[in-house]
Each structure stands twice: as C-alpha cells, then as structure tokens.
Scaffold this motif. Sequence first.
Motif, PDB file in Angstrom:
ATOM      1  N   TRP A  37       0.783  -1.370  -0.059  1.00  0.00           N
ATOM      2  CA  TRP A  37      -0.012  -0.202   0.025  1.00  0.00           C
ATOM      3  C   TRP A  37       0.758   1.328  -0.066  1.00  0.00           C
ATOM      4  O   TRP A  37       0.318   2.209  -0.304  1.00  0.00           O
ATOM      5  N   THR A  38       2.014   1.298   0.471  1.00  0.00           N
ATOM      6  CA  THR A  38       3.118   2.161   0.368  1.00  0.00           C
ATOM      7  C   THR A  38       3.187   2.944  -1.180  1.00  0.00           C
ATOM      8  O   THR A  38       3.541   4.058  -1.178  1.00  0.00           O
ATOM      9  N   GLY A  39       3.003   2.085  -2.067  1.00  0.00           N
ATOM     10  CA  GLY A  39       3.201   2.754  -3.385  1.00  0.00           C
ATOM     11  C   GLY A  39       2.225   3.808  -3.731  1.00  0.00           C
ATOM     12  O   GLY A  39       2.449   4.582  -4.455  1.00  0.00           O
ATOM     13  N   LEU A  40       0.966   3.650  -3.045  1.00  0.00           N
ATOM     14  CA  LEU A  40       0.151   4.717  -3.233  1.00  0.00           C
ATOM     15  C   LEU A  40       0.423   6.280  -2.452  1.00  0.00           C
ATOM     16  O   LEU A  40      -0.102   7.173  -3.151  1.00  0.00           O
ATOM     17  N   SER A  41       1.702   6.108  -1.869  1.00  0.00           N
ATOM     18  CA  SER A  41       2.139   7.583  -1.320  1.00  0.00           C
ATOM     19  C   SER A  41       2.833   8.173  -2.663  1.00  0.00           C
ATOM     20  O   SER A  41       2.841   9.549  -2.514  1.00  0.00           O
ATOM     21  N   GLN A  42       2.957   7.528  -3.629  1.00  0.00           N
ATOM     22  CA  GLN A  42       3.637   8.284  -5.052  1.00  0.00           C
ATOM     23  C   GLN A  42       2.367   8.810  -5.660  1.00  0.00           C
ATOM     24  O   GLN A  42       2.660   9.174  -6.913  1.00  0.00           O
TER      25      GLN A  42
END
Length: 170
Positions: free
Chosen positions: A76-81
């Motif tokens: 889900w950290t990819g959504l920070s991009q």
Amino acid sequence: MPTLQYGHFNLASKALMQLPYYLLAIIIGLIVPLQSAVNNQLKGVIGGSTLLAALLSFSIGTLTLALCAILSGQKWTGLSQLGQASWWQLTGGLMGALFVFGTTLLAPRIGVAAMVSLIVAGQITASLLFDRFGILGLPMREIGSLRILGAVFIAVGVLLVNFGPLLAKR
C-alpha cells in the motif's frame, strides 16, 4: 500440425501459452451483459436510480478490490506516489464509472445484445488504433488486412444485431 514461426516461438506454442489470458477475456466478455442485467435489477430494488445502482456496483467493486489487495499482500505504500501521477492517469475510474452507469442505463432501453454489439464495435475500433499507433505507451502492433477484415465482419455483425429484426420483417 504445421506451425508458422514467430521469433523463437512458433505460433501454436505462443497461442497455447496465452490461452489462459484469452479465456479470461472471454469470461470478462460474458460478464458484461450479466453485470448490466444485475445492475438493472438492483436499480429496480432501490427506487429506479441508475446513478445509485452504478454507485453501489462501484462501491462493492472497490471493497472487493481492497480485500483482494489486502489478501494478496499488495504494498500500500506505493499509493504514497499517487501525487506524481498526471491527472489523466487517474481517469480510469471515471471511465469505469461511465461504463457501469452507461450499461445500466442502456441495457433496458436498447437491449443487451444491441448494447454489447455497439460496445464491442467501439472497443474494436479504439483497440486497432491503440495497437497501430502505440497510444499511451502500449506496444505498437501492425493492423494488417486480416485484422481490418475482422473489424469489418464485426461491423456487419453489429448492423445485423441492431437492424436484422427490421430487415427480417420485410
């Protein structure tokens, strides 16, 4: 069985390797009219609102995708991009909403077969252009006369699906 060579793969091997993808595409195609009919029935239950039926359909789909993402361990950290995405890269959901709303609206008005045949005609037209010109970074693929002939057959099929009953009455 004679096979045509395609790079270091022959065409029969390549088609066999991609068979699961072809089957998935057929299954998705089978789902489109089913989704339209289900959403139309849902519309009747909730007071006749096409927009609310589409909203419910999308909401359930969103929850399903979130659950699948959790269960498959997506990062889900990819959504920070997300802030780095161009505005147009976020329009897929808008297009999906138009599709769900549109099919829910059209199915009872023009019939599922007419609706799907026209959708397929639009998809084939756009797909050939995407393949030919590599639109949005997709790999370029030649169209060729046989693919154009296939598109013509689909156009004839669309005409027959939509106007065949009128021609048969003559």
